[in-house]
Design a protein around this motif. Structure first.
Motif, short mmCIF file in Angstrom:
data_model
loop_
_atom_site.label_atom_id
_atom_site.label_comp_id
_atom_site.label_asym_id
_atom_site.label_seq_id
_atom_site.Cartn_x
_atom_site.Cartn_y
_atom_site.Cartn_z
N TRP A 1 41.02 -23.91 -6.96
CA TRP A 1 39.99 -24.21 -7.96
C TRP A 1 39.46 -25.64 -7.77
CZ3 TRP A 1 38.08 -20.30 -10.71
CH2 TRP A 1 38.86 -19.15 -10.85
N TYR B 1 39.42 -19.02 -25.93
CA TYR B 1 38.72 -19.41 -24.71
C TYR B 1 37.59 -20.38 -25.07
CZ TYR B 1 35.03 -16.17 -26.10
OH TYR B 1 34.02 -15.54 -26.78
N LYS C 1 34.06 -22.60 -23.07
CA LYS C 1 33.15 -22.57 -21.93
C LYS C 1 33.43 -23.72 -20.96
CE LYS C 1 30.56 -19.05 -23.16
NZ LYS C 1 30.48 -17.81 -22.35
N LYS C 2 33.87 -24.86 -21.51
CA LYS C 2 34.08 -26.05 -20.68
C LYS C 2 35.44 -26.66 -20.99
CE LYS C 2 30.59 -28.00 -22.54
NZ LYS C 2 29.57 -29.00 -22.94
N ASP D 1 44.13 -12.01 -19.81
CA ASP D 1 43.90 -13.43 -19.50
C ASP D 1 44.76 -14.32 -20.39
OD1 ASP D 1 41.96 -12.87 -17.55
OD2 ASP D 1 40.39 -12.72 -19.06
N ASN E 1 40.29 -19.74 -20.37
CA ASN E 1 41.22 -19.16 -21.34
C ASN E 1 42.40 -20.09 -21.53
OD1 ASN E 1 39.87 -16.34 -21.37
ND2 ASN E 1 40.31 -16.68 -19.21
N GLY F 1 38.65 -18.86 -15.73
CA GLY F 1 37.91 -17.68 -15.29
C GLY F 1 36.59 -18.08 -14.66
N ASN F 2 35.80 -17.07 -14.30
CA ASN F 2 34.51 -17.37 -13.67
C ASN F 2 33.51 -17.99 -14.64
OD1 ASN F 2 35.29 -16.36 -11.14
ND2 ASN F 2 34.80 -14.27 -11.74
N THR F 3 33.57 -17.56 -15.91
CA THR F 3 32.61 -18.06 -16.89
C THR F 3 33.27 -18.71 -18.10
OG1 THR F 3 32.53 -15.88 -17.99
CG2 THR F 3 30.91 -16.32 -16.25
N THR F 4 34.57 -18.51 -18.28
CA THR F 4 35.27 -19.09 -19.42
C THR F 4 36.60 -19.68 -18.98
OG1 THR F 4 36.37 -17.00 -19.99
CG2 THR F 4 34.25 -17.47 -21.08
#
Length: 214
Positions: A153, A118, A120-121, A197, A104, A99-102
């Motif tokens: 991506w 989910y 973050k990285k 997601d 999943n 996703g844009n910030t996470t």
């Protein structure tokens, strides 16, 4: 979970271990009852128990007529998989929907939904995978990443590729179109996931790849 009917009985005194057990049990759809009485032992086929609870139960109750499966943080996951018919994990398959910030993800052990959530990285997901690999010793780990043909991506793929190579994981790109559709029900585990997601991650994990790049 309260019904028993000749099934799995659980007695775990360690709070951390019980939390781990509950989390994975929910993912794989394991039915069980928490131990309360001798009647539970008479009805159960398997007693999943940690060392502390086993010693307490044996002081009052007869456990000779039930299969006792001692669990700890080191073996609780293989034990749970054994109860749903998986004695050896050939493949861990990871479905990833960036996703844009996470990021999943869902993780399958053979055909069993093992974990989802989910991070973050991507490196955080690799930490999760490394723990599972150490616990289950799978034959291989395959990471399937959902991509759009319009944009592959490019900002994420080099990072995915670098870490996958360092960890000896296979990396496969999967067309993410139509992956928010209804999920197949052929796998073992939680079927009522509503998050779109995570549903996409399931479909990505179970879908044929566009390109294998490792």
């Amino acid at each position: 979970m309260s019904s028993l009917s000749g099934g799995n009985l659980v007695a775990i005194c360690n709070p951390k271990l019980m939390s781990i057990f509950k989390s994975f049990s929910e993912s794989i759809g394991l039915h069980y009852k928490v131990f309360e009485s001798q009647e539970d032992l008479r009805e159960a086929s398997t007693l999943l128990v940690d060392e502390e609870c086993l010693e307490l139960i044996k002081r009052k109750y007869d456990v000779n007529k039930v299969r006792v499966m001692k669990v700890s943080e080191d073996n609780v996951l293989p034990s749970l998989l054994e109860l749903v018919g998986v004695r050896s994990v050939e493949t861990l398959v990871v479905g990833v929907d960036p996703g844009n910030t996470t990021i999943n993800y869902v993780i399958f052990a053979n055909n069993v939904l093992l974990d989802y959530g989910y991070v973050k990285k991507f490196s955080d997901l690799v930490e999760v995978l490394n723990k599972l690999r150490n616990s289950l010793n799978p034959g291989r780990v395959v990471i399937k990443v959902g991509v759009s043909p319009a944009r592959l991506w490019k900002n994420l793929i080099p990072e995915f590729l670098r870490i996958a190579r360092e960890s000896s994981y296979s990396l496969i790109l999967v067309d993410e179109s139509r992956t928010t559709d209804t999920c197949p029900t052929t796998y073992i585990g939680k079927k009522d996931i509503k998050n779109p997601d995570l549903k996409a991650c399931i479909n990505i994990a179970l879908k044929e790849g566009l390109l294998r790049i490792t």
